[in-house]
Design a protein around this motif. Structure first.
Motif, mmCIF file in Angstrom:
data_model
loop_
_atom_site.group_PDB
_atom_site.id
_atom_site.type_symbol
_atom_site.label_atom_id
_atom_site.label_comp_id
_atom_site.label_asym_id
_atom_site.label_seq_id
_atom_site.Cartn_x
_atom_site.Cartn_y
_atom_site.Cartn_z
ATOM 1 N N LEU A 178 -48.804 -49.735 -44.009
ATOM 2 C CA LEU A 178 -47.336 -48.894 -44.220
ATOM 3 C C LEU A 178 -47.398 -48.015 -42.733
ATOM 4 N N ARG A 191 -52.029 -47.693 -46.848
ATOM 5 C CA ARG A 191 -51.584 -47.392 -48.469
ATOM 6 C C ARG A 191 -52.877 -47.218 -49.622
ATOM 7 N N LEU A 205 -46.987 -44.130 -53.670
ATOM 8 C CA LEU A 205 -47.932 -45.874 -53.254
ATOM 9 C C LEU A 205 -48.194 -46.522 -54.576
ATOM 10 N N GLU A 210 -43.848 -46.186 -57.344
ATOM 11 C CA GLU A 210 -44.542 -47.386 -56.342
ATOM 12 C C GLU A 210 -42.431 -48.337 -55.615
#
Length: 354
Positions: A178, A191, A205, A210
């Motif tokens: 990320l 993540r 996430l 998502e």
């Protein structure tokens, strides 16, 4: 680096317990040349049939420890597994005696291995305090490490050092998937770690949302970069900066509430409750009212029950903000400071602004 900053050492013999004394020649030079996270490593020394080394970070190991010296002990024996030891790290004065205020002893037995992480202190000594003391002789810092190797393996369970594993994962950005932009700065993260530590991050996430967070980088608004940096550090290590000031505690409290990180909320809430004064109470009360921090609100109202504290709050910079953002909190404030015998007046006040 050895030409710029030299560590000399001496061994003090014993049986299972031995002491290693190392001196950093050129404290100021090491501080100037080595950045946060960079260290000088001592030569290996032997205790209990194992080789050991000390790492000295003149500007701290972690980002939020840059005001401190960090010192760690490592087992360097190639095939070492589960070496149990206790240790003490001490700054020595000009007479070679440990300085009591700069003496740190491990409270439990630590387990070392060649492939594992070391043990020590992120915030061993605050640089400003050391430099103001008389313990830097000719710009040299002397530190003594006492090690007691315990041969009865498995008699005690060592403390968890998971926080350091995850902290290194964040620091080194290994396998980060990320990229997050906050306040003009960019952060790398993982993540799965964020999702495991925060139900809000998990929903964003890994949940139905998502897809909207699949793009990288992710931008987080309404938060300063230094606040997010501290939030991220807590998510990975479960620790707050060693010196947590009241202003940062307030910002982190809001961030922890936003991402539903309960333990951080409690830590910051306790910090604010224990540091209420006339200058900060209006800001803390507005914060408590806007975000539903009931314990902090109660502590603020109790503080303001004193007429002198109330007058001080009204002269503070935060008073106008409290009036404009939370006008309804004043009914509770007035009811709090009225004498108990004026119950009818309190009841009338508490019905206002409904």
């Amino acid at each position: 680096m050895t030409e710029k900053c030299k560590i000399s050492a001496a061994m003090v013999s014993g049986s299972e317990e031995r002491s290693y004394v190392f001196k950093v020649d050129g404290y100021s030079r090491a501080k100037a040349l080595l950045k946060n996270g960079q260290c000088v490593t001592s030569d290996p020394f032997s205790v209990g049939g194992h080789d050991w080394a000390v790492e000295y970070f003149p500007n701290g190991y972690l980002e939020d420890c840059s005001d401190f010296i960090s010192v760690y002990l490592f087992c360097e024996t190639a095939d070492a597994e589960d070496v149990n030891a206790k240790f003490t790290l001490s700054v020595l004065d000009k007479n070679g005696e440990p300085v009591p205020s700069y003496n740190r002893t491990s409270k439990t037995v630590s387990t070392f291995s060649r492939e594992g992480f070391g043990e020590g202190y992120d915030n061993f000594v605050k640089k400003a305090d050391l430099e103001a003391s008389a313990h830097l002789t000719d710009d040299c810092l002397t530190i003594k490490c006492n090690i007691t190797v315990i041969y009865e393996a498995g008699t005690r369970v060592p403390p968890s050092n998971l926080y350091r594993h995850l902290g290194d994962l964040l620091k080194n950005k290994d396998a980060a998937d990320l990229t997050i932009q906050v306040g003009g700065e960019t952060f790398s993260a993982h993540r799965c770690v964020l999702a495991a530590r925060s139900s809000v991050f998990k929903a964003e996430l890994l949940g139905p949302m998502e897809e909207s967070y699949a793009a990288s980088p992710i931008e987080i608004c309404d938060m300063e970069a230094d606040v997010f940096n501290s939030l991220l550090h807590f998510i990975y290590t479960d620790t707050v900066p060693p010196v947590l000031d009241v202003v940062m505690a307030g910002h982190l409290l809001v961030a922890a509430d936003r991402y539903n990180i309960g333990r951080l909320k409690m830590i910051c809430g306790e910090k604010l409750c224990s540091h209420i004064d006339s200058d900060m109470v209006a800001t803390s009360l507005a914060l408590a009212e806007q975000h539903g921090f009931h314990a902090l609100k109660k502590a603020c109202l109790q503080f303001l029950a004193s007429p002198s504290n109330l007058e001080g709050m009204m002269a503070s910079d935060g008073y106008e903000h409290l009036k404009s953002s939370c006008p309804y909190v004043f009914k509770e404030l007035v009811a709090e400071i009225l004498p108990a015998e004026l119950k009818a007046a309190k009841d009338i006040i508490m019905t206002m602004w409904k």
